[in-house]
Design an enzyme around this catalytic site. Structure first.
Site, PDB file in Angstrom:
ATOM      1  N   CYS A  28      21.859  23.975  86.887  1.00  0.00           N
ATOM      2  CA  CYS A  28      20.506  24.209  86.421  1.00  0.00           C
ATOM      3  C   CYS A  28      20.159  23.251  85.289  1.00  0.00           C
ATOM      4  O   CYS A  28      20.959  22.399  84.907  1.00  0.00           O
ATOM      5  CB  CYS A  28      20.370  25.654  85.912  1.00  0.00           C
ATOM      6  SG  CYS A  28      20.943  26.911  87.089  1.00  0.00           S
TER       7      CYS A  28
ATOM      8  N   LEU B  16      18.989  25.848  90.016  1.00  0.00           N
ATOM      9  CA  LEU B  16      19.517  25.434  91.305  1.00  0.00           C
ATOM     10  C   LEU B  16      20.485  26.526  91.717  1.00  0.00           C
ATOM     11  O   LEU B  16      21.570  26.673  91.143  1.00  0.00           O
ATOM     12  CB  LEU B  16      20.236  24.087  91.206  1.00  0.00           C
ATOM     13  CG  LEU B  16      20.941  23.603  92.485  1.00  0.00           C
ATOM     14  CD1 LEU B  16      19.923  23.327  93.588  1.00  0.00           C
ATOM     15  CD2 LEU B  16      21.768  22.358  92.204  1.00  0.00           C
TER      16      LEU B  16
ATOM     17  N   SER C  40      33.867  15.650  93.766  1.00  0.00           N
ATOM     18  CA  SER C  40      33.998  14.228  93.464  1.00  0.00           C
ATOM     19  C   SER C  40      35.362  13.938  92.849  1.00  0.00           C
ATOM     20  O   SER C  40      35.903  14.763  92.105  1.00  0.00           O
ATOM     21  CB  SER C  40      32.897  13.788  92.494  1.00  0.00           C
ATOM     22  OG  SER C  40      33.169  12.507  91.955  1.00  0.00           O
TER      23      SER C  40
END
EC number: 6.3.5.4
Length: 605
Positions: A2, A51, A374
């Site tokens: 977020c 999000l 990642s």
């Protein structure tokens, strides 16, 4: 994941300032495209953009909790990967939960332990809590600095946000740049405190910043410490593997589609292989390329082999659902893309396609997934860079990566260079950084030097790379997780002796040994290849043309910083190839011009 913003003003009631708070919050829309909320109560105003990743229907923010002594409200960005264990602990202590979100766990954890909740969190996070009981704002950032957090002290409180743009949206924070802010950008050094804009500060990684009517105080809850490493080699390799297994399992938790970024190198392949074994369905993987499949690859000093073939090999080996995102080299120079990238980062970093290509990669990934794993930070943790190993045979007493990157200072006007005083700045910054490293009892000069180098990378270069990844990903609404930044792994490997980190005479020895059984031999033995950049002549031609266009507007504010004669020589260079020092200088000049157009800063050198 977020984005948030907020304003604490002990001298006023902010109920009449909702438009300013909403404007601050709106700048975080890319970080949180799913929902928005603003909460104001007297001197406190909190704004949030969400999000949704865990508990899609719950977890709305700002989140509040009422206690007999007053209300506590929080805005939070990030993930606490151990939230389930903490929730169970808190339930045993009598807390009741109304959502399944990690946000509520952090809030309830604060009610139980105060700011010390940070010491119990495993994850990447930044959060701000307004505690009406004590009339204090508590700001917390994760140990490694994965999530950004900025604040701006005012006469009667503070402005804060996930990014500088959230703070600058308030009229109380003027957009002023001085030499102090520009120095670390040009020098490629992370300043742990300065927030680039005059008066703006960062919440340092591993710290709690508390704001009250009496002022601001900072307390550190974590630092990268020296500790004795007593495990033998076999135990160390096994421990690294156990940690990686646990980290990957924790970071696979998501209520939205998750994938892995796969270059075909050791780092991303290790995570992908471990994640694929635990994924209930074929794991999605994504690779980036600047050339069409089958096109000729031209090796360079930093990239001896092409990623695509290795990524496909690992994908087949691990059984992933693999996609390649092919980028057009000429398109990377698009002026609109440059503006988007500079706006996403707030700061004119001037590294061209290494930022633009990440943005386009993440934009492509976001069409299929909301969360990505990642391999970022493995090189800093496991000593993967060639310049790191050069230090073992006698390096220079400076930040090691600066030996590989040409200075960009020549692009600047002489008076600006004088104001920046970069040689002195780098020297002093280096001295402060190594002064924080404690020598272990009986440690040899070589082992201590390599401990210093590890510390410099983990507290310096890594923060620059993490900021790049966070800004470029969140600008597209993609959450990128970095398993190698788990503080348990960082602490353990940092304190392993150099002789153990290089026991097979190569880079990343411990990582390679820990995951060799899940990788094809060709990938386990692959030499590091840096994140790709385009060598296409069309890219160089395009940015030279943009440089000429800039020269056609000699009254542009960028020339308060950039040397026009240097720029003229750079764009008129007859060679088709562009020397790296010219490319870096030109990229910085173009980013500065876009940044000035967008932010209209006041520049005071």
């Amino acid at each position: 994941m977020c984005g948030f913003a907020g304003w604490i003003s002990f001298g006023r009631d902010l109920a009449g300032h909702r438009p300013e708070v909403e404007a601050m919050t709106a700048t975080m829309a890319c970080r949180g495209p799913d929902a928005a909320g603003v909460w104001i109560d007297g001197p406190a105003a909190l704004g949030h953009r969400r999000l949704a990743v865990i508990d899609i229907d719950g977890g709305a923010q700002p989140m509040r909790a009422d206690t007999p002594d007053g209300r506590v409200a929080m805005v939070y960005a990030g993930e606490a990967y151990n939230y389930r264990e903490l929730r169970d602990d808190l339930r045993r202590r009598g807390h009741r939960f109304t959502t399944e979100s990690d946000t509520e766990v952090v809030l309830r954890g604060y009610l139980e332990w105060g700011a010390a909740v940070a010491e119990r969190l495993n994850g990447m996070y930044a959060f701000a809590i307004w505690d009406a009981r004590s009339r204090e704002l508590v700001m917390v950032r994760d140990r490694m600095g994965v999530k950004p957090f900025y604040y701006f002290p005012t006469e009667d409180g503070v402005l804060f946000g996930s990014e500088p743009k959230a703070v600058l949206a308030n009229p109380l924070a003027p957009p002023v740049l001085d030499a102090e802010g520009l120095r670390p950008v040009v020098a490629l050094i992370d300043d742990p405190v300065d927030g680039f804009w005059r008066g703006m500060r960062k919440v340092e990684p591993g710290t709690v910043v508390t704001v009250s009517a009496n002022g601001i105080r900072t307390e550190r809850y974590w630092t990268l410490r020296t500790a004795e490493h007593t495990d033998d080699l076999d135990t160390t390799v096994a421990t690294v593997r156990e940690l990686l297994e646990d980290i990957v399992e924790r970071q696979l938790v998501s209520d939205v589609p998750l994938c892995s970024l796969l270059s075909g190198g050791l780092d991303s392949s290790a995570l992908t292989a471990l994640a694929a074994r635990r994924s209930p369905e074929p794991l999605r993987t994504f690779a980036v390329s600047f050339t069409e499949p089958g096109a000729e690859f031209v090796p360079d000093e930093l990239r001896a082999t092409h990623d695509a073939a290795f990524a496909r090999e690992l994908a087949a080996h691990a059984g992933t659902d693999h996609r390649e995102i092919v980028l057009d080299p000429a398109g990377l120079a698009d002026a609109g893309l440059r503006s988007t990238v500079v706006r996403a980062g707030d700061i004119p970093y001037g590294y061209g396609d290494s930022y633009a290509s990440l943005h386009l990669l993440f934009k492509g990934v976001r069409e299929h997934s909301t969360v990505a794993l990642s391999g970022e930070s493995a090189d800093e943790v496991f000593a993967g860079y060639r310049w790191t190993h050069a230090e073992a045979s006698g390096g220079t007493r400076t930040f090691p990566w600066l030996n590989m990157v040409p200075s960009r200072a020549p692009v600047l006007r002489r008076d600006v260079q004088d104001a920046l005083a970069l040689p002195e700045y780098v020297r002093d910054a280096y001295g402060s950084a190594v002064a924080a490293v404690e020598r272990a009892p009986g440690e040899s000069d070589l082992e201590f030097r390599m401990r210093e180098v590890s510390h410099l990378h983990l507290t310096g270069l890594l923060r620059i790379l993490l900021d790049r990844k966070d800004r470029m990903s969140m600008a597209t609404g993609l959450e990128v997780r970095v398993p190698f930044c788990d503080h348990r792994l960082v602490e353990y490997v940092h304190n392993a002796p150099w002789a153990m980190k290089t026991f097979d005479g190569r880079e990343k020895s411990l990582l390679r040994a820990a995951v060799a059984d899940v990788l094809p031999e060709s990938i386990a033995q692959r030499v590091k290849s840096h994140y790709p950049q385009t060598n296409d002549a069309a890219y160089a031609t395009a940015i030279r043309a943009q440089g000429r266009g800039l020269l056609d507007t000699p009254g542009h504010g960028v020339f308060d910083l950039v040397d026009q004669q240097w720029l003229k020589a750079a764009v008129e260079e007859p060679s088709a190839a562009m020397p790296i020092e010219v490319r870096l200088g030109l990229e910085l000049a173009l980013d500065l011009a876009v940044w000035i157009d967008d932010y209209a800063p006041v520049i005071r050198m």
